[in-house]
Write a protein that holds these residues in place. Sequence first.
Motif, PDB file in Angstrom:
ATOM      1  N   ILE A  76      -9.293 -16.472 -13.343  1.00  0.00           N
ATOM      2  CA  ILE A  76      -8.261 -15.503 -12.938  1.00  0.00           C
ATOM      3  C   ILE A  76      -8.078 -15.357 -11.412  1.00  0.00           C
ATOM      4  CG2 ILE A  76      -8.570 -14.196 -15.097  1.00  0.00           C
ATOM      5  CD1 ILE A  76      -9.671 -11.887 -13.284  1.00  0.00           C
ATOM      6  N   HIS A  77      -8.709 -16.244 -10.624  1.00  0.00           N
ATOM      7  CA  HIS A  77      -8.489 -16.164  -9.160  1.00  0.00           C
ATOM      8  C   HIS A  77      -8.897 -17.493  -8.518  1.00  0.00           C
ATOM      9  CE1 HIS A  77      -8.802 -13.679  -5.211  1.00  0.00           C
ATOM     10  NE2 HIS A  77      -9.000 -14.939  -4.886  1.00  0.00           N
ATOM     11  N   ILE A  78      -7.903 -18.236  -8.020  1.00  0.00           N
ATOM     12  CA  ILE A  78      -8.184 -19.534  -7.396  1.00  0.00           C
ATOM     13  C   ILE A  78      -7.013 -19.904  -6.487  1.00  0.00           C
ATOM     14  CG2 ILE A  78      -7.250 -20.796  -9.394  1.00  0.00           C
ATOM     15  CD1 ILE A  78      -9.478 -22.923  -8.891  1.00  0.00           C
ATOM     16  N   HIS A  79      -7.322 -20.668  -5.421  1.00  0.00           N
ATOM     17  CA  HIS A  79      -6.304 -21.052  -4.428  1.00  0.00           C
ATOM     18  C   HIS A  79      -6.088 -22.562  -4.498  1.00  0.00           C
ATOM     19  CE1 HIS A  79      -6.737 -17.196  -1.993  1.00  0.00           C
ATOM     20  NE2 HIS A  79      -7.857 -17.169  -2.711  1.00  0.00           N
ATOM     21  N   TYR A  80      -4.912 -23.007  -5.000  1.00  0.00           N
ATOM     22  CA  TYR A  80      -4.742 -24.463  -5.093  1.00  0.00           C
ATOM     23  C   TYR A  80      -4.627 -25.157  -3.739  1.00  0.00           C
ATOM     24  CZ  TYR A  80       0.208 -26.023  -4.455  1.00  0.00           C
ATOM     25  OH  TYR A  80       1.415 -26.400  -3.953  1.00  0.00           O
ATOM     26  N   THR A 231      -3.971 -10.058  -5.329  1.00  0.00           N
ATOM     27  CA  THR A 231      -4.299  -9.925  -3.908  1.00  0.00           C
ATOM     28  C   THR A 231      -5.817  -9.784  -3.781  1.00  0.00           C
ATOM     29  OG1 THR A 231      -3.705  -8.760  -1.853  1.00  0.00           O
ATOM     30  CG2 THR A 231      -4.056  -7.399  -3.794  1.00  0.00           C
ATOM     31  N   HIS A 232      -6.279  -9.587  -2.552  1.00  0.00           N
ATOM     32  CA  HIS A 232      -7.721  -9.428  -2.295  1.00  0.00           C
ATOM     33  C   HIS A 232      -8.002  -7.977  -1.927  1.00  0.00           C
ATOM     34  CE1 HIS A 232      -7.034 -13.773  -1.641  1.00  0.00           C
ATOM     35  NE2 HIS A 232      -8.279 -13.919  -2.068  1.00  0.00           N
ATOM     36  N   LEU A 233      -9.220  -7.525  -2.257  1.00  0.00           N
ATOM     37  CA  LEU A 233      -9.594  -6.136  -2.002  1.00  0.00           C
ATOM     38  C   LEU A 233     -11.103  -6.026  -1.800  1.00  0.00           C
ATOM     39  CD1 LEU A 233      -9.178  -3.025  -2.099  1.00  0.00           C
ATOM     40  CD2 LEU A 233      -9.249  -3.179  -4.591  1.00  0.00           C
ATOM     41  N   GLY A 270      -8.958  -9.570  -6.115  1.00  0.00           N
ATOM     42  CA  GLY A 270     -10.087 -10.441  -5.842  1.00  0.00           C
ATOM     43  C   GLY A 270     -11.197  -9.706  -5.128  1.00  0.00           C
ATOM     44  N   HIS A 271     -12.369  -9.666  -5.792  1.00  0.00           N
ATOM     45  CA  HIS A 271     -13.674  -9.305  -5.238  1.00  0.00           C
ATOM     46  C   HIS A 271     -14.112  -7.860  -5.489  1.00  0.00           C
ATOM     47  CE1 HIS A 271     -13.422 -13.324  -3.962  1.00  0.00           C
ATOM     48  NE2 HIS A 271     -12.446 -13.092  -3.110  1.00  0.00           N
ATOM     49  N   CYS A 272     -13.512  -6.852  -4.890  1.00  0.00           N
ATOM     50  CA  CYS A 272     -13.906  -5.455  -5.180  1.00  0.00           C
ATOM     51  C   CYS A 272     -15.421  -5.262  -5.075  1.00  0.00           C
ATOM     52  CB  CYS A 272     -13.453  -5.055  -6.595  1.00  0.00           C
ATOM     53  SG  CYS A 272     -11.689  -5.171  -6.858  1.00  0.00           S
ATOM     54  N   THR A 323     -13.361 -18.409 -10.059  1.00  0.00           N
ATOM     55  CA  THR A 323     -14.040 -19.320  -9.130  1.00  0.00           C
ATOM     56  C   THR A 323     -13.731 -19.015  -7.660  1.00  0.00           C
ATOM     57  OG1 THR A 323     -12.205 -20.899  -9.116  1.00  0.00           O
ATOM     58  CG2 THR A 323     -13.919 -21.211 -10.804  1.00  0.00           C
ATOM     59  N   ASP A 324     -12.499 -18.601  -7.362  1.00  0.00           N
ATOM     60  CA  ASP A 324     -12.050 -18.446  -5.974  1.00  0.00           C
ATOM     61  C   ASP A 324     -12.253 -19.710  -5.133  1.00  0.00           C
ATOM     62  OD1 ASP A 324     -10.829 -17.166  -3.797  1.00  0.00           O
ATOM     63  OD2 ASP A 324     -12.725 -16.356  -3.068  1.00  0.00           O
ATOM     64  N   VAL A 325     -12.100 -20.895  -5.726  1.00  0.00           N
ATOM     65  CA  VAL A 325     -12.000 -22.100  -4.883  1.00  0.00           C
ATOM     66  C   VAL A 325     -10.842 -21.890  -3.910  1.00  0.00           C
ATOM     67  CG1 VAL A 325     -11.203 -24.520  -4.981  1.00  0.00           C
ATOM     68  CG2 VAL A 325     -12.951 -23.689  -6.605  1.00  0.00           C
TER      69      VAL A 325
END
Length: 438
Positions: A76-80, A231-233, A270-272, A323-325
């Motif tokens: 549910i969170h990754i950067h291509y 988004t990121h938090l 993302g993250h929290c 993964t947040d690659v």
Amino acid sequence: MTASSRAVRGRLLSFRDDPAVVGAEGYDFIEDGLVLMVEGRIADVGAAEEVMPRLDAATPIDHYPDALILPGFIDIHIHYPQTQVIASYGAQLLDWLERYALVEEQRFAEPEHCAQVAAFFLDELARNGTTTAMVYCTVHPQSAEAFFAEAHRRNARMLAGKVLMDRNAPPDLSDTAEQGYADSKALIERWHGEGRQLYAVTPRFAVTSTEAQLEAAGTLLKEFPDCYLQTHLSENHREIETVRALFPWAESYTGVYERFGLLGPRSVFGHCIHLEDSERPLLSESRSVAAFCPTSNLFIGSGLFDLARAQDPAMPLRVGLATDVGGGTSYSMLSTLAEAYKVLQLQHQNLPALQGFYRITLGNARALGLEDKIGRLAKGGEADIVVLDAKATAAMAHRYARVETLEEELFLLMTLGDDRAVRATYIAGDPVHSRQDG
Ligand SMILES: [Zn+2]
């Protein structure tokens, strides 16, 4: 029976609910099972001896007698755009972005580069058994266009969005509140609900958006209420201090997103990691989702996600695993489970294997509100499947000789497994990867 029918036979595992809540009632395990896939959907599933007599004789059957057959994994969170900055050395969040990610992302002005990387990325997900992901593109609308075009060509269920950044970013990676709104809207109209594609409005994080841009993001969500937000938090202390300086009126980081209407059941943060007490009710009551990305949180040195706290029954947060690659160090949801386990161990918490596999299948489908479509081996669902081999390497096969239960086999897979343990992947009923392909 049509030409697009295919069946897979083997040991089936699929979740109906969270084993942490309902125990053994939460899953179905069939020692010799069969899944029939027709026109991209699961048309029949059950014990092989029951389903076989109902099959057309011409239906091809891929038989994996030793393997485990599960619904495809969901990330549910990754950067291509970060496939060529994964494994970049020696920096914490804000420096890592400046030194590596935001340099690499400038290459995505070129549509041809976007198309090449999108194809590599989707191949790599399939090799790792991931059939759905929620994906950040870059600020360039062409990066999202290229990604959706490739995902659509493969008939893969993906969620993605063009990044919004109108401050604190390199000039070549900056849009404006108006342009970001217009480009996002055009992409939503072109791609949201086209085949299996879904759009996520994507402000990178509060640091790189003005108030006008966050407001425009909120407007998009009002205009297209079935779109997602990502988004990121609260990933890193310097990031949190920066947000405090940029938005002095806000009571908290989450309060910034709340002000602009960005919280909600389709919003993934993302993250929290470092949430203040006052932020939890905002996320909990809005049914927002926290993405726990253990390989990234360790690699970038961000901190340890407190799952027990997030699951406090008095104020539960919805949590997904990711993964947040390229901040994360593996595309594999198996490796991600291994690191999640270690992050929790460091806090004297745990992650039983059945709960882990629930999380990367049905759990993440629920986090995205897609449990009626993906995340289960259930009749009528979309036919995304992963086939796992717990004896994939010499060390795994050696350890497997002492395995006596399904839980032990799953724990072996999540602790030692990675892409090598993925024997095959099917997307919408089609075989898209088999380990023999390399
Ligand atoms: Zn991220």
